[in-house]
Design a protein around this motif. Sequence first.
Motif, PDB file in Angstrom:
ATOM      1  N   THR A 186       0.840  -1.442   0.002  1.00  0.00           N
ATOM      2  CA  THR A 186       0.047   0.308  -0.240  1.00  0.00           C
ATOM      3  C   THR A 186       0.922   1.074   0.145  1.00  0.00           C
ATOM      4  O   THR A 186       0.193   2.411  -0.394  1.00  0.00           O
ATOM      5  CB  THR A 186      -1.023   0.137   1.139  1.00  0.00           C
ATOM      6  N   LEU A 187       2.248   1.072   0.488  1.00  0.00           N
ATOM      7  CA  LEU A 187       3.139   2.061   0.712  1.00  0.00           C
ATOM      8  C   LEU A 187       3.705   2.135  -1.051  1.00  0.00           C
ATOM      9  O   LEU A 187       4.652   3.607  -0.980  1.00  0.00           O
ATOM     10  CB  LEU A 187       3.382   1.861   1.712  1.00  0.00           C
ATOM     11  N   GLY A 188       3.522   1.890  -2.149  1.00  0.00           N
ATOM     12  CA  GLY A 188       4.117   1.740  -3.288  1.00  0.00           C
ATOM     13  C   GLY A 188       5.049   0.709  -3.445  1.00  0.00           C
ATOM     14  O   GLY A 188       5.384   1.390  -5.002  1.00  0.00           O
TER      15      GLY A 188
ATOM     16  N   ILE B  48     -10.829  -2.238  -1.502  1.00  0.00           N
ATOM     17  CA  ILE B  48     -10.846  -0.742  -1.599  1.00  0.00           C
ATOM     18  C   ILE B  48      -9.497  -1.107  -1.840  1.00  0.00           C
ATOM     19  O   ILE B  48      -8.646  -0.108  -2.431  1.00  0.00           O
ATOM     20  CB  ILE B  48     -11.574   0.372  -0.275  1.00  0.00           C
ATOM     21  N   ALA B  49      -8.354  -0.959  -0.706  1.00  0.00           N
ATOM     22  CA  ALA B  49      -7.169  -1.430  -0.652  1.00  0.00           C
ATOM     23  C   ALA B  49      -6.035  -1.583  -1.931  1.00  0.00           C
ATOM     24  O   ALA B  49      -5.076  -1.616  -2.691  1.00  0.00           O
ATOM     25  CB  ALA B  49      -6.387  -1.517   0.406  1.00  0.00           C
ATOM     26  N   GLY B  50      -6.786  -3.108  -2.536  1.00  0.00           N
ATOM     27  CA  GLY B  50      -6.226  -3.276  -3.334  1.00  0.00           C
ATOM     28  C   GLY B  50      -5.413  -4.903  -2.858  1.00  0.00           C
ATOM     29  O   GLY B  50      -4.480  -5.331  -4.038  1.00  0.00           O
ATOM     30  N   LEU B  51      -6.161  -5.257  -1.959  1.00  0.00           N
ATOM     31  CA  LEU B  51      -5.310  -6.435  -1.292  1.00  0.00           C
ATOM     32  C   LEU B  51      -5.934  -7.038  -1.268  1.00  0.00           C
ATOM     33  O   LEU B  51      -5.865  -8.506  -0.944  1.00  0.00           O
ATOM     34  CB  LEU B  51      -5.235  -6.200   0.334  1.00  0.00           C
ATOM     35  N   ILE B  76      -3.468   4.421  -1.756  1.00  0.00           N
ATOM     36  CA  ILE B  76      -4.328   4.783  -0.710  1.00  0.00           C
ATOM     37  C   ILE B  76      -3.731   4.712   1.113  1.00  0.00           C
ATOM     38  O   ILE B  76      -3.004   3.730   0.485  1.00  0.00           O
ATOM     39  CB  ILE B  76      -5.912   3.799  -0.884  1.00  0.00           C
ATOM     40  N   GLY B  77      -3.461   5.251   1.590  1.00  0.00           N
ATOM     41  CA  GLY B  77      -3.027   4.554   3.416  1.00  0.00           C
ATOM     42  C   GLY B  77      -4.194   3.651   4.081  1.00  0.00           C
ATOM     43  O   GLY B  77      -5.038   3.738   4.561  1.00  0.00           O
ATOM     44  N   PHE B  78      -3.441   2.764   4.461  1.00  0.00           N
ATOM     45  CA  PHE B  78      -4.246   1.922   4.860  1.00  0.00           C
ATOM     46  C   PHE B  78      -3.415   1.493   6.651  1.00  0.00           C
ATOM     47  O   PHE B  78      -2.678   1.007   6.362  1.00  0.00           O
ATOM     48  CB  PHE B  78      -3.666   0.184   4.398  1.00  0.00           C
ATOM     49  N   CYS B  79      -4.095   1.562   7.676  1.00  0.00           N
ATOM     50  CA  CYS B  79      -3.462   1.042   9.152  1.00  0.00           C
ATOM     51  C   CYS B  79      -4.732  -0.901   9.630  1.00  0.00           C
ATOM     52  O   CYS B  79      -5.956  -1.039   8.608  1.00  0.00           O
ATOM     53  CB  CYS B  79      -4.183   1.812   9.872  1.00  0.00           C
ATOM     54  N   PHE B  80      -3.442  -1.322   9.578  1.00  0.00           N
ATOM     55  CA  PHE B  80      -3.532  -3.068   9.677  1.00  0.00           C
ATOM     56  C   PHE B  80      -4.758  -2.991  11.371  1.00  0.00           C
ATOM     57  O   PHE B  80      -3.558  -2.243  12.135  1.00  0.00           O
ATOM     58  CB  PHE B  80      -2.516  -3.317   9.333  1.00  0.00           C
ATOM     59  N   GLN B  81      -4.873  -3.865  11.864  1.00  0.00           N
ATOM     60  CA  GLN B  81      -5.570  -4.622  12.297  1.00  0.00           C
ATOM     61  C   GLN B  81      -3.787  -4.348  13.738  1.00  0.00           C
ATOM     62  O   GLN B  81      -4.252  -4.101  14.379  1.00  0.00           O
ATOM     63  CB  GLN B  81      -6.260  -5.498  13.009  1.00  0.00           C
ATOM     64  N   PRO B 151      -1.819   9.808   1.155  1.00  0.00           N
ATOM     65  CA  PRO B 151      -2.928   9.188   0.508  1.00  0.00           C
ATOM     66  C   PRO B 151      -4.613  10.360   0.452  1.00  0.00           C
ATOM     67  O   PRO B 151      -4.751  11.158   0.892  1.00  0.00           O
ATOM     68  CB  PRO B 151      -3.538   8.015   1.494  1.00  0.00           C
ATOM     69  N   GLU B 152      -4.976   9.680  -0.308  1.00  0.00           N
ATOM     70  CA  GLU B 152      -6.145   9.991  -1.356  1.00  0.00           C
ATOM     71  C   GLU B 152      -7.866   9.779  -0.220  1.00  0.00           C
ATOM     72  O   GLU B 152      -8.330  10.573  -0.101  1.00  0.00           O
ATOM     73  CB  GLU B 152      -6.509   9.839  -3.371  1.00  0.00           C
ATOM     74  N   VAL B 153      -7.156   8.468   0.357  1.00  0.00           N
ATOM     75  CA  VAL B 153      -8.124   7.986   0.743  1.00  0.00           C
ATOM     76  C   VAL B 153      -7.409   7.208   1.906  1.00  0.00           C
ATOM     77  O   VAL B 153      -6.393   6.808   2.279  1.00  0.00           O
ATOM     78  CB  VAL B 153      -8.682   6.820  -0.157  1.00  0.00           C
TER      79      VAL B 153
END
Lengths: 284, 310
Positions: A186-188, B48-51, B76-81, B151-153
Motif C-alpha cells: 500500500t506504500l507503493g 478498496i486498498a487493492g489487497l 491509499i493509506g492503510f492501517c492494519f489491525q 494518500p487520497e483516502v
Amino acid sequence: MAPNRVTPPTLPTQPPRTGWLRWRSSGLFSPGAQGATLLFYSLVVLVPLTALFSSAFTHGWGVFWRDATATEAIHAYRLTIVCSLAGAAINAVAGLAIAWVLVCDTFPGKSLINALIDLPFALPTVVAGVTFYTLYGPLSPVHLTLTGTWVGITVAIVFVTLPFTVRSVQPVLETMTFSAEAAAATLGASGVRTFFTITLPTLSPAIITGAGLAFARAMGEYGSVVFISNNLPYHTEVASSYIYSLASSQNPVAAAATAVAMLLMALVALTAVSVTSRRLVRGR
Amino acid sequence: MSISLEHLSKSFGTEPVLTDINDVVPDGSLTALLGPSGSGKSTLLRMIAGLETVDQGRIVLHGRDVTHTPARRRNIGFCFQDYAPFYQLSVFDNIAYGLKVRRTAKVDIEREVRELLALVRLEAFADRYPRQLSGGQRQRMALARALAIKPEVLLLDEPFAALDAQVGGELRQWVRSLQHDLGITTLLVTHNQAEAMEVADRVVILNHGRIEQAGEPSAVYDNPVNHFVRSFLGPTTPFNGVAVRPHDLTFVDSTEGVAGVVADVIRLGFEVRVVVTFGDDTTSWVQLTHEEAQRRSVTLGQPVTVAVRR
C-alpha cells in the motif's frame, strides 16, 4: 434478633500456583538440577575436548604449531572452508526456496516432500558418498564426472546439509502473517522491493542460523565427501580426511593438533553467526 | 476524494463474502463500516486498498476506476489491525518507507518525517524500534507511515480493537480530530457500535456481506430499518410484542401502560437496570437514571406500570 455472625473465611496468603508458575517452581531449575545438567554436559562435551587438547599439546606449543600449520594441512583447511562456504551459501538460497514452497504453496505430495527433507540426516553419510560416486564418478551414467573437484565435494555437502536452512526457516515462515508485506504494497513498494526490504530481513536471522549450522557441519563432513574428493593430498583432500590419514598412520598428536585447529575455526564461525543474527534482530 | 462502490461482489471459493455492495463514501467524511465479525467489512476494506481482488463490480476513487489497479498504485493509506510494523526498521524508517519508495529527496524525507512524528507525538521515539513501543504508540506510528504518502483516502482496519479501553478511547478522539483537521476521506472498520457512533459522521452497517443501512449515526440509531440494525446498534428489550430500547421505557403513574412487578434492580454507575415481570410471564428491562430510580424509590417486588416514553 441479631443476625448470626459468620466468621469471614481466611484468605489464602498466596494465590494457588497454576500453569507455568507451578511448573517453574517444580524444582526443575533448582541448584541440584543445574548441577546435574552441568555434569552431563561435562561428561559428554568437556571431557572429550579436554582429552583432545591435551593430546594436541603433548609435545608442547612448537610441535602443535608445526602440525597445525603443515602445508598439507593448510591446503586441506582451505579446500574444506571454500566448499563448506559454497555449500552453506547454496543452501541458504535453496533452503529458503524449499521452505517457502512447503509453507506457502499447496500441491499433491507436499507432505511426502516435507517428510523427505530430513532424509539426508537419517541416511548414513557413507551411503550419500557412495551414491554421489556412482552418479558423478568415473562411470557416471549421466556422463558428468565430478570426482576430484571442489564442485563434487560441494555437491555432496549441499546434499547432507540441506535440512538445516529448510528447518530453521520453515517455522518462521509459518508464523508470518505477511501484513507487513501488504503494508509495503500500500506504500507503493513493488514485489521485489518488498521481498528484499521487508521479507528477507525478517527471515535473515533464521537463514543465517541455518546456514551457519550447515557450514559447521560441512567443515567436519567425512563420509559423504571421501569418495568423490579422490583424497589427493595438497589438492582434493578435505580436513577430516587428512586428520583420518594422520590418525591411521600412527601420528595421533598431529591428528589432534589439526583437529584442534579445525575446532577453533568452527568456533569462530559459529560465534560470527550468533553475533550477526543477534545484530540483525536488534530492536525486536 | 469520494469512494464509489458499485455492485461489488466477492466470494472465497463457494462462500459469498460480499453481495452487491453499493455505496458512496462522501469526500472528506469519516465513515465507519460497522458489522459483526464475518460480515465482510474487513474484506471490503482490503478490496478498496487493492489487497483483495474484486469478483464483480467497480471501485471508483473520485472518478478514477481503480478496480484492477494494483495496491501499490492506488495511493491509499492503510492501517492494519495488527499495525503491521516493519520490525527491523526504526520508527523514523518505518514512516520514511513510502517516501523512499517514491524516491523523495533525502532532505525532504527528513523534514516530512519530522513533521509526521510531531503530528503523531512520537518525536522522542524516532530512533526506537517498533518492539520498544506500546500498542498505542505503534498505532500512531502506523498512522504516520500511512499518511506519509499523502494518500487520497485513509483506510483503518479495526484501529482500536487491540488497545485497552482507556488508550483506545483517547486515540479515538484524537483520530477524529486529526481526520477533521486533515479533511482526508476516511473509512474505518469496526465491530464496536459505540466506537462507530462516537467517531463517525456516517455509518454503513454490514451483515452477512450485505449493506443493511447507511446514514448519519443518530439517524440510523433512531430509525433502524430492521431488527438486526436496531439490536446491533444498541440494547433492545421485548415489550408488548415488539423490541424497544430499554431507555425508551419508563414507569408511569397512570394506568395507560402494562402492569408488572419489579423482579430485579441492578445499579450500573449512573444508570439503573430494572427488570420487570408482567402478568403474562414476559419480562422487560427498563433503563432509568439513578436519579429517576431514587425518586420512584424502586424496590424489589414493587408493583409498577410500564409504558413507552413519549
